[in-house]
Scaffold this motif. Structure first.
Motif, PDB file in Angstrom:
ATOM      1  N   GLU A  68       3.358   9.044   2.084  1.00  0.00           N
ATOM      2  CA  GLU A  68       3.448   9.845   3.308  1.00  0.00           C
ATOM      3  C   GLU A  68       2.706  11.168   3.190  1.00  0.00           C
ATOM      4  OE1 GLU A  68       4.617   8.556   5.946  1.00  0.00           O
ATOM      5  OE2 GLU A  68       5.443   6.767   4.995  1.00  0.00           O
ATOM      6  N   SER A  69       2.611  11.704   1.973  1.00  0.00           N
ATOM      7  CA  SER A  69       1.995  13.022   1.813  1.00  0.00           C
ATOM      8  C   SER A  69       0.521  12.958   1.411  1.00  0.00           C
ATOM      9  CB  SER A  69       2.763  13.832   0.758  1.00  0.00           C
ATOM     10  OG  SER A  69       2.613  13.231  -0.521  1.00  0.00           O
ATOM     11  N   MET A  70      -0.024  11.746   1.314  1.00  0.00           N
ATOM     12  CA  MET A  70      -1.405  11.604   0.837  1.00  0.00           C
ATOM     13  C   MET A  70      -2.351  11.230   1.962  1.00  0.00           C
ATOM     14  SD  MET A  70      -0.995   9.683  -2.842  1.00  0.00           S
ATOM     15  CE  MET A  70      -2.761   9.803  -3.156  1.00  0.00           C
ATOM     16  N   ASP A  71      -3.622  11.578   1.763  1.00  0.00           N
ATOM     17  CA  ASP A  71      -4.660  11.179   2.696  1.00  0.00           C
ATOM     18  C   ASP A  71      -4.783   9.651   2.667  1.00  0.00           C
ATOM     19  OD1 ASP A  71      -7.173  11.760   4.336  1.00  0.00           O
ATOM     20  OD2 ASP A  71      -7.967  10.565   2.679  1.00  0.00           O
ATOM     21  N   PRO A  72      -4.749   8.991   3.826  1.00  0.00           N
ATOM     22  CA  PRO A  72      -4.783   7.526   3.861  1.00  0.00           C
ATOM     23  C   PRO A  72      -5.986   6.924   3.135  1.00  0.00           C
ATOM     24  CG  PRO A  72      -4.230   8.402   6.022  1.00  0.00           C
ATOM     25  CD  PRO A  72      -4.617   9.564   5.174  1.00  0.00           C
ATOM     26  N   GLU A  73      -7.129   7.534   3.255  1.00  0.00           N
ATOM     27  CA  GLU A  73      -8.323   6.991   2.593  1.00  0.00           C
ATOM     28  C   GLU A  73      -8.244   7.147   1.077  1.00  0.00           C
ATOM     29  OE1 GLU A  73     -10.768   5.104   3.849  1.00  0.00           O
ATOM     30  OE2 GLU A  73      -9.471   5.190   5.620  1.00  0.00           O
ATOM     31  N   LEU A  74      -7.614   8.244   0.631  1.00  0.00           N
ATOM     32  CA  LEU A  74      -7.479   8.459  -0.806  1.00  0.00           C
ATOM     33  C   LEU A  74      -6.583   7.392  -1.425  1.00  0.00           C
ATOM     34  CD1 LEU A  74      -7.894  10.037  -3.407  1.00  0.00           C
ATOM     35  CD2 LEU A  74      -6.002  11.552  -2.717  1.00  0.00           C
ATOM     36  N   ILE A  75      -5.445   7.115  -0.793  1.00  0.00           N
ATOM     37  CA  ILE A  75      -4.532   6.113  -1.359  1.00  0.00           C
ATOM     38  C   ILE A  75      -5.177   4.732  -1.340  1.00  0.00           C
ATOM     39  CG2 ILE A  75      -3.287   5.554   0.775  1.00  0.00           C
ATOM     40  CD1 ILE A  75      -1.710   5.989  -2.696  1.00  0.00           C
ATOM     41  N   LYS A  76      -5.997   4.445  -0.325  1.00  0.00           N
ATOM     42  CA  LYS A  76      -6.715   3.165  -0.279  1.00  0.00           C
ATOM     43  C   LYS A  76      -7.712   3.077  -1.423  1.00  0.00           C
ATOM     44  CE  LYS A  76      -6.445   2.414   4.723  1.00  0.00           C
ATOM     45  NZ  LYS A  76      -7.229   2.353   5.983  1.00  0.00           N
TER      46      LYS A  76
ATOM     47  N   LEU B 185       0.832  -1.211   0.000  1.00  0.00           N
ATOM     48  CA  LEU B 185       0.000   0.000   0.000  1.00  0.00           C
ATOM     49  C   LEU B 185       0.866   1.260   0.000  1.00  0.00           C
ATOM     50  CD1 LEU B 185      -2.924   1.054   0.092  1.00  0.00           C
ATOM     51  CD2 LEU B 185      -2.754   1.047   2.588  1.00  0.00           C
ATOM     52  N   LYS B 186       2.085   1.140   0.471  1.00  0.00           N
ATOM     53  CA  LYS B 186       2.986   2.298   0.502  1.00  0.00           C
ATOM     54  C   LYS B 186       3.727   2.483  -0.818  1.00  0.00           C
ATOM     55  CE  LYS B 186       3.609   2.029   5.499  1.00  0.00           C
ATOM     56  NZ  LYS B 186       4.543   1.868   6.638  1.00  0.00           N
ATOM     57  N   GLY B 187       3.453   1.596  -1.793  1.00  0.00           N
ATOM     58  CA  GLY B 187       4.104   1.717  -3.098  1.00  0.00           C
ATOM     59  C   GLY B 187       3.127   1.543  -4.242  1.00  0.00           C
ATOM     60  N   VAL B 188       1.954   2.158  -4.143  1.00  0.00           N
ATOM     61  CA  VAL B 188       0.941   2.050  -5.198  1.00  0.00           C
ATOM     62  C   VAL B 188       1.427   2.754  -6.455  1.00  0.00           C
ATOM     63  CG1 VAL B 188      -1.443   2.567  -5.855  1.00  0.00           C
ATOM     64  CG2 VAL B 188      -0.904   1.972  -3.492  1.00  0.00           C
TER      65      VAL B 188
END
Length: 477
Positions: A333-341, A139-142
């Motif tokens: 690190e700079s993105m909203d957690p829900e957005l990256i999910k 998830l940290k490397g989408v």
């Protein structure tokens, strides 16, 4: 009216036969893994007695197993609170499915600690914990990839949705290509010129393995399993080979997958006659569901893959994307957690659209591929400069038979040169991202290929000069 009544009666009988009617029947079906059939009964009991921990557990597991993880959360959390055995495991699976990996890790670590104190088995919990931690790292490397469209289709004939150019080869089901019958889950990839296939069928370990065959005259040779670790564990299926002839994408449900089938990529190393260690392509292509049949159409600059994420059992979603020339990832690190999910889940493909003009152009290419519009015809076959005054565009323009034959050799060498150059480019790209061990294995093969490409370049220069000289001499006669 009597006829309609009889039909309705028969329908009700069929539904009754296929689905559980009593709680005991539902329990029996649950233990057999028949979650779809048992779910309606558990739902009824859960709704009528929401404080019953067992009903919460049974209904929650059925929701998870029938692709309704959002509906499974509350009943499974309630079952965990009430200390129902196995509820923590299924709740952790549900968290995984919803990309709540941190919650799953915390829950599993608590359960492993509690089970260890009581000297209870923890193998399944530890295995799920390890997989969850891998998913959390993914998830940290989408990857930043633009998904331009998606289609929900019947799973049984999903390959018909893929509209690849002739240059990219062809895809078939196993039964379709070999003219066989029965339950053959394998697929077949055939190269552009039809002289080689990659396909999947049951191997010695009764798992799906990927094999290859070469065509000898009008007959296919014996199937050979792909070398290396592709077939080492789990099922390997859905092969696709890039035009460079060395890069292969496939799907496997091995221990390195997020859940079910994941898409992997590897490259053939000519120096060792084997494939390099396969690499999981990561999110958003892969998910805790089944993801497979990754194909890249280099001619149309479009990519395709299939996923059953959030789909009913008989459906699959085909995603179409713009292939990247190099892998770029989002800044986690700079993105909203829900957005990256949501991007990783592909909950809305428009979240991946950064360049609307690129999306528009890709959709036009997709529309043309789907409608199979005829390509714009060139009014010439090639462009070959004989001298300052003469340029040929068709083979019949050559006056000398000798220069014609030489030019045909030149054309074949050009094709071989482009293929080897493409292969070299792919190997160099792979080398840059490979581990030190894989780089060591590849070095000799890359050096040999570089030498071969350089030699072919000199041969092309020499041969083109011979063609010109022969034609010019003939014209002077």
């Amino acid at each position: 009216m009597k006829k309609r009544g009889i039909i309705l009666f028969l329908f009700c009988c069929i539904v009754s036969f296929l689905s559980a009617q009593t709680l005991e029947e539902a329990k029996a079906m649950f233990l057999k893994g028949e979650y779809t059939k048992s779910k309606p009964v558990f739902k009824k009991y859960f709704k009528s007695q929401p404080a019953n921990a067992s009903y919460n557990y049974w209904y929650g597991v059925c929701c998870l197993k029938t692709n309704e993880p959002g509906e499974a959360i509350k009943p499974l959390e309630f079952a965990v609170k009430k200390k129902i055995q196995n509820a923590p495991f299924f709740l952790a699976e549900t968290y995984n499915t919803l990309y709540r990996f941190d919650d799953a890790v915390m829950l599993l670590e608590e359960q492993i600690q509690a089970h260890s104190k009581k000297k209870q088995p923890v193998d399944d919990l530890e295995k799920l914990l390890e997989k969850t931690k891998v998913n959390a790292r993914m998830l940290k490397g989408v990857e930043e990839v633009c998904i331009i469209d998606s289609f929900v289709v019947d799973k049984r004939n999903f390959l018909a949705t893929y509209k690849l150019s002739e240059e990219s080869g062809k895809l078939f089901t196993y039964n379709q290509f070999f003219g066989s019958e029965g339950k053959n889950e394998g697929t077949v990839y055939e190269t552009e010129i039809g002289n080689k296939i990659y396909y999947s069928e049951r191997g010695r370990n009764k798992t799906l393995d990927i094999f290859t065959k070469n065509k000898m005259l009008d007959q296919w040779g014996e199937g050979t399993p792909l070398p290396g670790s592709i077939n080492d564990n789990g099922n390997a299926n859905y092969p696709f080979v890039m035009t460079d002839g060395i890069t292969i994408y496939y799907a496997s449900d091995n221990e390195n997958s997020m859940g079910g089938y994941d898409i992997f990529v590897t490259r053939y190393n000519t120096g060792t006659d084997t494939f390099l260690n396969p690499e999981n392509v990561g999110m958003p292509f892969n998910s805790p569901y089944n993801d497979y049949m990754f194909a890249v159409d280099e001619y149309n600059d479009l990519g395709w893959f299939a996923s059953d994420r959030f789909q009913p059992a008989d459906k699959v979603c085909i995603y179409v994307f713009i292939p990247n020339t190099s892998k770029q990832t989002y800044n986690y690190e700079s993105m909203d957690p829900e957005l990256i999910k949501n991007i990783a889940r592909l909950s809305s493909i428009s979240l991946t659209w950064k360049d609307k003009n690129a999306v528009k152009e890709a959709k036009e290419r997709l529309e043309a591929a789907i409608s199979q519009k005829p390509r714009e015809e060139k009014n010439y076959d090639f462009e070959f400069i004989v001298n300052d005054q003469i340029t040929y565009h068709k083979i019949d323009q050559f006056q000398s038979e000798q220069s014609k034959e030489l030019f045909r050799e030149y054309q074949q060498l050009c094709k071989d040169y482009r293929q080897q150059s493409s292969k070299l480019s792919s190997q160099r790209d792979w080398y840059g991202d490979a581990s030190a061990e894989d780089q060591k294995k590849m070095s000799a093969a890359i050096l040999d290929l570089e030498k071969r490409v350089e030699e072919m370049s000199h041969q092309l220069d020499t041969l083109s000069t011979r063609v010109r000289n022969e034609e010019i001499q003939y014209l002077k006669k």
